[in-house]
Design an enzyme around this catalytic site. Structure first.
Site, PDB file in Angstrom:
ATOM      1  CG  ASP A 132       4.417  -4.547   7.206  1.00  0.00           C
ATOM      2  OD1 ASP A 132       5.583  -4.683   6.806  1.00  0.00           O
ATOM      3  OD2 ASP A 132       4.120  -3.948   8.253  1.00  0.00           O
ATOM      4  CG  ASP A 147       9.801  -4.678   5.277  1.00  0.00           C
ATOM      5  OD1 ASP A 147       9.809  -3.548   4.746  1.00  0.00           O
ATOM      6  OD2 ASP A 147       9.828  -4.849   6.507  1.00  0.00           O
ATOM      7  CD  GLU A 148       5.296  -0.445   4.757  1.00  0.00           C
ATOM      8  OE1 GLU A 148       4.317   0.281   5.010  1.00  0.00           O
ATOM      9  OE2 GLU A 148       6.425  -0.281   5.291  1.00  0.00           O
TER      10      GLU A 148
END
Length: 348
Positions: free
Chosen positions: A10, A105-106
């Protein structure tokens, strides 16, 4: 059965961190990424300096400025964020091809074929920092549920490892609100029944009671509060759909704000489809009301496309079927029915 080794990566305040990286004058200051208040904008993410004031994602821009008068609002640059996301994906591929992208983003990585997931997580974090000058937090454990919970524990730029031998003790201390899929309505029900607030508190309930109290989600929750999660990491190469969803901390009654959030969700999934050189025919809107009633609305075209504006217009039409007065607790957008761009000409 072999023990799985799952990493959840993350990125830390991704959009905001990118802007602070690229503009030194923003470093150390409270910034947020979003649209202006006069456009009824919402915050996509906020820097850690802004979070101190309570500024967070999905908050209206107007409310964000009320909480932090010195907030600096930066317009989102999704082209830039998408390009960095592609670089992140390339980094992950150094260790595995079993990568499930959750957002720009993850992601989840299945590294069960490697000797040490912990070493890999450290190496990935170092590679991201060295190559992109950004930081990421990592959670390492035996399944997706635990890895995601772990990645939040030592943010920012942290790592947390939940080894197989400590799962049962670790999960007991985890607040139920941190479990995937648990929202405000579930927590209201838990409090109204005086069931406590931790996973340990809910472990006393038999499966039949969990289903009685929480419906179909009760069965999942029964296993989640015990740290059990058999969901596989779905390799993006094998994905039949690409989607994202958000559970709101406060039920949504503002249709314009909901539209803005759904449009940003569409931007995410479109960018992920483009990253994989895909075109698609179908877009699906998912809405879950505060009473847990869930509806989906889809539109399929006769041709494949990857144009954001085309699908954005369709999402707008689908959204007109939503009864906002019921209170929306979750929204999601999915694209499906793919074709690879390199294979597209074979269809005609």
């Amino acid at each position: 059965m072999p023990i799985r080794k799952i990493i959840h990566i993350d990125m830390d305040a991704f959009y905001a961190s990118v802007e602070q990286r690229d503009n030194p004058s923003l470093r150390g200051k409270p910034i947020a990424i979003g649209r202006p208040a006069e456009e009824r904008g919402v915050i996509a993410t906020a820097s850690y300096e802004a979070r101190v004031f309570g500024v967070k994602s999905a908050l209206s821009t107007a409310e964000a400025f009320r909480l932090c008068s010195g907030l600096i609002l930066v317009q989102p640059d999704f082209t830039k964020y998408e390009a960095i996301s592609i670089e992140l994906y390339k980094i992950y591929q150094n260790w595995t091809d079993i990568i499930e992208t959750v957002a720009l983003d993850e992601c989840y990585l299945d590294v069960s074929h490697h000797r040490s997931a912990t070493i890999i997580a450290h190496e990935i974090k170092k590679r991201i920092k060295d190559q992109l000058q950004l930081t990421a937090s990592a959670g390492v454990s035996v399944n997706k549920l635990l890895a995601k919970i772990a990645s939040d524990i030592n943010k920012p730029d942290g790592i947390c490892v939940v080894e197989p031998g400590i799962v049962s003790e670790f999960i007991k201390k985890v607040p139920v609100k941190d479990i995937n899929g648990v929202g405000s309505e579930t927590m209201k029900k838990i409090y109204s029944l005086h069931l406590g607030s931790t996973c340990n508190d809910l472990q006393v309930l038999p499966l039949i009671k969990m289903i009685e109290y929480f419906g179909s989600f009760g069965e999942k929750l029964y296993y989640y509060v015990r740290g059990i999660d058999d969901r596989p990491v779905f390799s993006d190469r094998e994905s039949k759909s690409i989607g994202t969803e958000t559970t709101f901390q406060v039920d949504m009654y503002d249709l314009k704000k909901l539209h803005e959030i759904i449009n940003e969700q569409l931007r995410e999934v479109v960018s992920r489809g483009i990253e994989k050189s895909l075109k698609w025919r179908t877009v699906t809107l998912k809405i879950k009301y505060k009473n847990f009633k869930q509806i989906t609305r889809s539109k399929s075209f006769d041709y494949f496309d990857d144009d954001f504006s085309l699908f954005s217009d369709e999402i707008c039409l689908l959204l007109k079927e939503i009864d906002i007065t019921q209170g929306v607790r979750l929204s999601g957008v999915t694209i499906s029915n793919f074709v690879h761009k390199e294979d597209e000409h074979y269809l005609f």
